[in-house]
Design an enzyme around this catalytic site. Sequence first.
Site, PDB file in Angstrom:
ATOM      1  N   CYS A  76      73.476  40.447  12.859  1.00 31.16           N
ATOM      2  CA  CYS A  76      73.124  40.170  14.261  1.00 31.16           C
ATOM      3  C   CYS A  76      72.123  41.234  14.692  1.00 31.16           C
ATOM      4  O   CYS A  76      71.340  41.718  13.882  1.00 31.16           O
ATOM      5  CB  CYS A  76      74.375  40.147  15.136  1.00 31.16           C
ATOM      6  SG  CYS A  76      75.213  41.746  15.255  1.00 31.16           S
ATOM      7  N   VAL A  77      72.120  41.613  15.943  1.00 27.34           N
ATOM      8  CA  VAL A  77      71.179  42.621  16.424  1.00 27.34           C
ATOM      9  C   VAL A  77      71.611  44.030  16.014  1.00 27.34           C
ATOM     10  O   VAL A  77      70.845  44.782  15.423  1.00 27.34           O
ATOM     11  CB  VAL A  77      71.023  42.546  17.953  1.00 27.34           C
ATOM     12  CG1 VAL A  77      70.127  43.686  18.450  1.00 27.34           C
ATOM     13  CG2 VAL A  77      70.442  41.205  18.367  1.00 27.34           C
TER      14      VAL A  77
END
Length: 374
Positions: A76-77
């Site tokens: 993800c981020v």
Amino acid sequence: MSKTTITPSEVARRVQEDDTEDRFILDVRNEDDYDEWKIPGSENIPVYDELLDYDYSTLESQLDELPEKEEIVVVCVAGVTSARAAEFLREHGFDATSIDDGMNGWGRVHRQYEIQDADGIVQIVRPGTGCVSYLAYDDGEAIVVDPSQYIDQYLNAADERDLEIVGVADTHAHADHVSGARQLAGELDVPYYLHKDDAGELDSVTELEDGETIAVGNRELDVIYTPGHTPGSVSFQFDDALLSGDTLFLRSVGRPDLEDSAEDAVREAAGQLFESLDQLTNLDDETVVLPGHFSGEESRPLATELGKLREETTNELLSYVEANDETAFVETIVESLADEPANYNEIKQINWGKQQPGGDTEALELGPNNCAAN
């Protein structure tokens, strides 16, 4: 008990060495973010926003799309949401891990390569950002060229080879990443080399001039003034190696619009770039071109003999230089410029010494490499 996380460096190693058999990289970010910047070979199931709210319904509805017999590596981020997704997948019988620090961590990975065809060169690649830097060394001494802000990468590379860093250089004032050159030179009390036309308001620069040399052990790093990408761009020749900065890439050339995007200014800079490339193509065919960026090339290290680069058709803009067609070169650049690098104006201000770096310098440079002209 199986591990629940994996480091970005290990993912980069496996991607580069094509050691991805029985491994599935699942990116759970939103589709636009994924399309802009991704890990090579990854697949996108955009459930990021749902997982932020602990809603696993979308991911649950797509479990049939995931391989049951492969390790699933989730990104993800920043690694938080992917950890939740990986835990959910493990609860449903999948072998799932989360990438530490997510895409933020991916952007900080550095990998080293010795250049077999160019003695005394270490290439340091950031696979997540497309940035490339170098150690040029001889007889126990080294010059660092185009370092990132993660200066320990260069200190460690030098220590591993028992080298003393005697100077640090930037081929130009970068717009895509925060340079670590001043910090590294300051910590080691060695010169920081940069051409005067790119020095901005910096007062601690040893200014480079066309044709001068920098001593490295018993060898010399030759300065070639190659403006166009920036007014003060230079390339360095180290015997049979050419550290071409952002002037010449393997598949393209440096874009000339990041100083002034007005069309007349871009055309003028593109003309300068054409002349600089024409100068570089007069070097010997055996010269090994070592660029300052890459975009999509899978081979490592990033190195191609100049003669081979001339013969290939993958660098359209260089072919115009070979054909002495400046008009086609300039028009192609003007018509094909892509989005600018993220936060490039703020990054330039930092690298010019006009703005002090803050606590968010790592985040400033994360994202795709957009320094090529097309």
